[in-house]
Design a protein around this motif. Structure first.
Motif, PDB file in Angstrom:
ATOM      1  N   GLY A 230     -33.482  15.690  47.532  1.00  0.00           N
ATOM      2  CA  GLY A 230     -33.421  17.253  47.539  1.00  0.00           C
ATOM      3  C   GLY A 230     -32.562  18.253  47.600  1.00  0.00           C
ATOM      4  N   PRO A 231     -33.046  19.522  48.013  1.00  0.00           N
ATOM      5  CA  PRO A 231     -32.699  20.493  47.927  1.00  0.00           C
ATOM      6  C   PRO A 231     -31.285  20.338  47.971  1.00  0.00           C
ATOM      7  CG  PRO A 231     -34.249  21.448  48.269  1.00  0.00           C
ATOM      8  CD  PRO A 231     -34.610  19.971  49.226  1.00  0.00           C
ATOM      9  N   VAL A 232     -30.117  20.794  47.065  1.00  0.00           N
ATOM     10  CA  VAL A 232     -28.425  20.114  47.414  1.00  0.00           C
ATOM     11  C   VAL A 232     -28.220  20.987  49.219  1.00  0.00           C
ATOM     12  CG1 VAL A 232     -25.954  20.859  47.186  1.00  0.00           C
ATOM     13  CG2 VAL A 232     -27.895  20.517  45.439  1.00  0.00           C
ATOM     14  N   ASP A 233     -28.701  22.791  49.345  1.00  0.00           N
ATOM     15  CA  ASP A 233     -27.973  22.858  50.488  1.00  0.00           C
ATOM     16  C   ASP A 233     -28.565  21.697  51.844  1.00  0.00           C
ATOM     17  OD1 ASP A 233     -31.078  23.191  49.848  1.00  0.00           O
ATOM     18  OD2 ASP A 233     -30.546  25.828  50.566  1.00  0.00           O
ATOM     19  N   GLU A 234     -30.233  21.341  52.084  1.00  0.00           N
ATOM     20  CA  GLU A 234     -30.841  20.954  53.316  1.00  0.00           C
ATOM     21  C   GLU A 234     -29.924  19.139  52.797  1.00  0.00           C
ATOM     22  OE1 GLU A 234     -34.832  19.968  52.478  1.00  0.00           O
ATOM     23  OE2 GLU A 234     -35.881  22.303  52.734  1.00  0.00           O
ATOM     24  N   LEU A 235     -29.283  18.993  51.607  1.00  0.00           N
ATOM     25  CA  LEU A 235     -28.722  17.933  51.588  1.00  0.00           C
ATOM     26  C   LEU A 235     -27.705  17.703  52.259  1.00  0.00           C
ATOM     27  CD1 LEU A 235     -29.618  16.397  48.196  1.00  0.00           C
ATOM     28  CD2 LEU A 235     -30.812  15.575  50.370  1.00  0.00           C
ATOM     29  N   VAL A 236     -26.704  19.007  52.463  1.00  0.00           N
ATOM     30  CA  VAL A 236     -25.158  19.011  52.546  1.00  0.00           C
ATOM     31  C   VAL A 236     -25.252  19.268  54.378  1.00  0.00           C
ATOM     32  CG1 VAL A 236     -23.658  20.352  53.202  1.00  0.00           C
ATOM     33  CG2 VAL A 236     -24.803  20.443  50.551  1.00  0.00           C
ATOM     34  N   GLU A 237     -26.701  19.605  55.078  1.00  0.00           N
ATOM     35  CA  GLU A 237     -26.919  19.906  55.937  1.00  0.00           C
ATOM     36  C   GLU A 237     -27.120  18.536  56.713  1.00  0.00           C
ATOM     37  OE1 GLU A 237     -30.242  22.513  57.403  1.00  0.00           O
ATOM     38  OE2 GLU A 237     -28.947  24.156  56.656  1.00  0.00           O
ATOM     39  N   ARG A 238     -27.979  17.753  56.029  1.00  0.00           N
ATOM     40  CA  ARG A 238     -28.579  16.386  56.617  1.00  0.00           C
ATOM     41  C   ARG A 238     -27.184  15.530  56.756  1.00  0.00           C
ATOM     42  NH1 ARG A 238     -33.051  13.609  53.268  1.00  0.00           N
ATOM     43  NH2 ARG A 238     -33.457  16.007  53.130  1.00  0.00           N
ATOM     44  N   ALA A 239     -26.377  15.691  55.630  1.00  0.00           N
ATOM     45  CA  ALA A 239     -25.363  14.619  55.293  1.00  0.00           C
ATOM     46  C   ALA A 239     -24.050  15.163  56.410  1.00  0.00           C
ATOM     47  CB  ALA A 239     -24.570  15.008  54.078  1.00  0.00           C
ATOM     48  N   LYS A 240     -23.737  16.038  57.162  1.00  0.00           N
ATOM     49  CA  LYS A 240     -23.006  16.613  57.587  1.00  0.00           C
ATOM     50  C   LYS A 240     -23.154  15.935  59.534  1.00  0.00           C
ATOM     51  CE  LYS A 240     -20.919  20.885  55.680  1.00  0.00           C
ATOM     52  NZ  LYS A 240     -21.148  22.196  55.556  1.00  0.00           N
ATOM     53  N   LEU A 241     -24.668  16.352  59.590  1.00  0.00           N
ATOM     54  CA  LEU A 241     -25.063  15.484  60.527  1.00  0.00           C
ATOM     55  C   LEU A 241     -23.944  13.690  61.018  1.00  0.00           C
ATOM     56  CD1 LEU A 241     -28.833  17.246  61.060  1.00  0.00           C
ATOM     57  CD2 LEU A 241     -26.078  16.826  61.867  1.00  0.00           C
ATOM     58  N   ARG A 242     -25.151  13.524  60.097  1.00  0.00           N
ATOM     59  CA  ARG A 242     -24.748  12.161  59.415  1.00  0.00           C
ATOM     60  C   ARG A 242     -23.324  11.815  60.036  1.00  0.00           C
ATOM     61  NH1 ARG A 242     -25.650   6.953  59.404  1.00  0.00           N
ATOM     62  NH2 ARG A 242     -25.301   5.492  58.295  1.00  0.00           N
ATOM     63  N   THR A 243     -22.740  12.255  59.267  1.00  0.00           N
ATOM     64  CA  THR A 243     -21.023  12.142  59.200  1.00  0.00           C
ATOM     65  C   THR A 243     -20.225  12.230  60.263  1.00  0.00           C
ATOM     66  OG1 THR A 243     -21.035  13.632  57.038  1.00  0.00           O
ATOM     67  CG2 THR A 243     -19.140  13.085  58.039  1.00  0.00           C
ATOM     68  N   ASP A 244     -21.596  13.271  61.008  1.00  0.00           N
ATOM     69  CA  ASP A 244     -20.775  13.268  62.899  1.00  0.00           C
ATOM     70  C   ASP A 244     -20.908  12.497  63.583  1.00  0.00           C
ATOM     71  OD1 ASP A 244     -19.614  15.353  62.242  1.00  0.00           O
ATOM     72  OD2 ASP A 244     -20.802  17.642  62.599  1.00  0.00           O
ATOM     73  N   GLU A 245     -22.407  11.464  63.362  1.00  0.00           N
ATOM     74  CA  GLU A 245     -22.910  10.543  64.300  1.00  0.00           C
ATOM     75  C   GLU A 245     -21.676   9.251  63.733  1.00  0.00           C
ATOM     76  OE1 GLU A 245     -26.319   8.576  62.266  1.00  0.00           O
ATOM     77  OE2 GLU A 245     -25.903   6.835  64.034  1.00  0.00           O
ATOM     78  N   LEU A 246     -21.391   8.638  62.147  1.00  0.00           N
ATOM     79  CA  LEU A 246     -20.491   8.082  61.965  1.00  0.00           C
ATOM     80  C   LEU A 246     -19.217   8.131  62.516  1.00  0.00           C
ATOM     81  CD1 LEU A 246     -21.851   7.936  58.052  1.00  0.00           C
ATOM     82  CD2 LEU A 246     -21.960   6.267  60.537  1.00  0.00           C
ATOM     83  N   ARG A 247     -19.627   9.471  62.662  1.00  0.00           N
ATOM     84  CA  ARG A 247     -17.440   9.778  63.451  1.00  0.00           C
ATOM     85  C   ARG A 247     -17.546   9.465  64.635  1.00  0.00           C
ATOM     86  NH1 ARG A 247     -13.649  13.759  60.123  1.00  0.00           N
ATOM     87  NH2 ARG A 247     -13.890  13.366  58.478  1.00  0.00           N
ATOM     88  N   GLY A 248     -18.265   9.873  65.005  1.00  0.00           N
ATOM     89  CA  GLY A 248     -18.853   9.760  66.723  1.00  0.00           C
ATOM     90  C   GLY A 248     -18.250   7.827  67.041  1.00  0.00           C
ATOM     91  N   ARG A 249     -19.118   7.368  66.177  1.00  0.00           N
ATOM     92  CA  ARG A 249     -19.055   6.184  66.237  1.00  0.00           C
ATOM     93  C   ARG A 249     -17.693   5.137  65.640  1.00  0.00           C
ATOM     94  NH1 ARG A 249     -24.816   4.612  63.379  1.00  0.00           N
ATOM     95  NH2 ARG A 249     -23.729   2.195  62.997  1.00  0.00           N
ATOM     96  N   GLY A 250     -16.611   6.059  65.369  1.00  0.00           N
ATOM     97  CA  GLY A 250     -15.471   5.656  64.919  1.00  0.00           C
ATOM     98  C   GLY A 250     -15.171   5.286  63.648  1.00  0.00           C
TER      99      GLY A 250
END
Lengths: 326, 395
Positions: A230-250
């Motif tokens: 995808g467009p890099v800016d959109e991907l980065v947003e998506r990736a940050k959400l995913r990172t936060d979610e995983l971190r929330g799970r430890g």
């Protein structure tokens, strides 16, 4: 199918109207339309990779890359071994298992059972797959299409260019196989096909497919969406959400290659970001990625300055030596 | 059960990456020879220019320097083109100018310097009568035009002599990138020392074939004095070049020894490196120093009596010095190249290099990045207290 083409889309290439009602294939397969002038790339979420190598196969097939032979590497299930002139996708297999894993199972069958039986435990609270010592790390590696691409900066022929999709592309009709891009790459991606056509090859981000409104073959083939296009800016947003979610799970997830941030939140690299970036859960070295990739051309100016100073000194000394004894 | 394992050790066998993280250069074996011949060409030009601009304009020295400059460039260009994956596309190097690419700058530098070398060799050929009777060209060659050409080519020669080092430094090969600032000066001093040696040898053989030199008197005694002084000029410059080369090579050795790849190198390679430093750089330096100081004494005391014939010990020592310096320069290029190849194939070198880089820019990070997962430290404690995996008691 006579949709009006964009400026810059050549005749003969099927042009898709991104603004009209005609949907591009990429809108169906990756939820994004492809517009020249925007930066595109991959977000590779390594926690979703299952090591199926569909991306490798799709890449080879679409780009008509030759086989690399049937050599067994002895490194886990990874017989592809590395990126190269005829390998533009490579799934890295990293086995991380404790030494006593086998001993335990041999002596006590029940020991390998969980203490409490939770039907969904492994997927919620346990996260055993993310614990070092009992996991696989899998990563589909690819050209990073760096924002400041060292291979492009090294290329003396102008063969390596930045395309309208912000990808880094080797023009095969220009490359003369000097091979200077090879040591310039901080990730060991590009390679000259010695014994082949003698030119440098690497991932094109499926330039031909992008021109035709299709997402790259590897992302299209990935069954788990570990490779997201995808467009890099959109991907980065998506990736940050995913990172936060995983971190929330430890799970210690972080992004490798976004916004120049590669380590501890400090901007420590002059590559200025990678259009193809990764979500990792262990140190970069474990995935065979340099912690702080080096921009090779950053040494050129300084080297020329020190050489110039040395030249001044040596030439002056030589003139002195010759003038002193006529 | 070790449920809470420490960070996985990347050195563990199963966690080892299957291939090095960076790729080594794919050059053929003769690229170090190109470094060498282009260095001789550049060094020769500096010598010829110095002789023409500051020295006594000894025609033997200038002739040797001009022909060597062209010969070295032709040989080097041939090797470079042969190394291309597509040799027939060599002229694509001149499609663009790119200041960030040492290869692009080098291509233009080689073209410009090669043109100078060609023009100078042409003038010299006219002077030597190889182009038939061309008195005007010969006058130009000896006069201001020849000197102007030497002056114009001087910075180009310095660039050609040093850019190869910059070229190696501007890569992701750890051994080269770590000493990027010093490879250019090293290669330049090596170019100068090999150029001096080559010019000395060729000028000497030219003198034997054709003892009459244009400018000095043609009597036997004045010829001998002119020859001795020319040799001393070369020897003085050789001392400077070899001293610089040795100092820079020793510094490079220290830099390479700090890398993990050096420990994996076979002993023969360590031996070759030390032999190169001792016999290829140190020995000719000592000989050149001895020659300069002895000649200084000799010229002062018995200025007229020392007609050193060609086969005297002095002449042999001079030839030995030149041969050692030339061999040392070639061996140095081979060693630097080999060290780079080994370094690129050793993952630990890349980790060390990139880690050092991060430490330079953000010192606070170093301890963590070197020991434990920087990421795991940052992660907040898990929301759910995970049950420890204990063995169920069946008894």
């Amino acid at each position: 199918m006579t949709a009006p083409g964009h400026a810059g889309v050549a005749h003969g290439v099927r042009a898709w109207d991104t603004h009209g009602e005609q949907a591009q294939p990429a809108q169906k397969t990756s939820g994004t339309s492809i517009t020249p002038g925007r930066a595109y790339g991959f977000f590779t979420d390594t926690t979703l990779c299952i090591g199926c190598k569909a991306c490798e196969v799709a890449c080879k097939q679409w780009n008509q890359l030759p086989s690399d032979g049937y050599e067994l590497s002895g490194h886990s299930y990874d017989n592809t071994r590395q990126l190269g002139a005829s390998t533009w996708r490579h799934v890295t297999f990293i086995e991380q298992f404790d030494e006593d894993r086998f001993a335990e199972r041999d002596f006590d069958v029940f020991a390998s059972l969980p203490a409490r039986v939770e039907p969904w435990g492994a997927f919620t609270a346990g996260e055993q797959w993310a614990e070092p010592g009992r996991r696989w790390l899998l990563m589909s590696d690819v050209c990073k299409h760096c924002v400041n691409a060292p291979c492009l900066e090294a290329c003396p022929t102008g063969s390596i260019i930045r395309t309208e999709f912000d990808s880094v592309y080797v023009q095969q009709d220009v490359c003369n196989g000097c091979g200077y891009c090879v040591p310039a790459c901080p990730f060991g991606v590009v390679e000259v096909a010695k014994g082949g056509d003698g030119k440098a090859h690497k991932c094109t981000l499926c330039y031909d497919r992008l021109r035709g409104g299709m997402e790259p073959a590897c992302a299209n083939a990935c069954p788990t969406d570990s490779i997201q296009f995808g467009p890099v800016d959109e991907l980065v947003e998506r990736a940050k959400l995913r990172t936060d979610e995983l971190r929330g799970r430890g799970i210690p997830a972080y992004l490798y290659g976004t916004d120049g941030v590669l380590e501890d939140g400090a901007d420590t690299t002059r590559l200025n970001g990678l259009n193809c970036f990764f979500l990792l859960i262990d140190r970069p070295e474990v995935y065979n990625l340099p912690p702080v990739p080096h921009r090779a051309s950053s040494a050129t100016g300084r080297g020329l300055v020190t050489s110039g100073l040395a030249a001044l000194g040596l030439v002056a000394a030589t003139l002195w030596a010759f003038a002193g004894d006529r | 059960m070790t449920a809470t394992t420490s960070a996985p050790d990347p050195a563990r066998e199963n966690a080892l990456p299957p291939a090095p993280p960076v790729k080594a250069v794919q050059w053929e074996w003769y690229i170090p020879i190109y470094f060498w011949t282009s260095g001789i060409a550049a060094g020769s030009w500096i010598v010829g220019a110095a002789e023409d601009l500051a020295g006594a304009r000894d025609r033997h020295v200038i002739r040797a320097a001009r022909y060597l400059a062209l010969g070295g460039m032709l040989a080097g260009s041939g090797l470079l083109i042969a190394d291309l994956g597509r040799p027939e596309r060599f002229h694509h190097m001149l499609r663009i100018v790119r200041a960030r690419s040492a290869m692009s700058l080098g291509s233009w530098g080689l073209t410009a310097f090669g043109s100078c070398a060609g023009a100078a060799a042409l003038l010299q050929a006219a002077e030597d009568g190889w182009l038939g009777r061309r008195p005007r060209l010969a006058r130009l060659s000896r006069g201001a035009a020849g000197r102007a050409l030497h002056a114009v080519g001087l910075p180009l020669a310095a660039f050609v002599g040093s850019y190869t080092g910059v070229l190696l430094g501007s890569t992701n090969t750890p051994s080269w990138a770590r000493r990027a600032d010093w490879l250019g000066p090293l290669f330049l001093s090596s170019a100068l020392s090999s150029g001096l040696a080559a010019v000395g040898l060729l000028a000497e053989s030219g003198r034997r074939r054709c003892p009459i030199s244009g400018r000095t008197g043609n009597g036997r005694r004045s010829r001998a004095i002119a020859r001795r002084r020319a040799e001393r000029r070369l020897a003085r410059a050789e001392v400077i070049a070899l001293a610089a080369e040795l100092a820079l090579a020793l510094r490079g050795r220290a830099s390479v020894r700090a890398l993990p790849s050096d420990a994996e190198a076979p002993r023969s390679e360590h031996l070759a490196r030390d032999l190169t430093l001792a016999l290829g750089l140190g020995a000719p330096l000592v000989l050149a120093v001895a020659r300069v100081s002895r000649r200084a004494r000799g010229v002062r005391r018995k200025r007229t009596k020392r007609h050193a014939p060609n086969h005297s010990t002095t002449a042999r020592i001079e030839r030995l010095t030149a041969a050692l310096a030339l061999a040392g320069s070639l061996a140095l290029r081979y060693l630097v190249t080999r060290e780079g190849l080994r370094s690129a194939r050793t993952p630990a070198d890349t980790w060390r290099f990139t880690e050092t880089k991060s430490a330079e820019r953000a010192p606070a990070n170093r301890a963590r990045s070197a020991t434990d997962s920087r990421v795991r430290d940052q992660v907040p404690a898990p929301a759910v207290d995970r049950p420890a995996r204990e063995r169920p008691s069946l008894l």
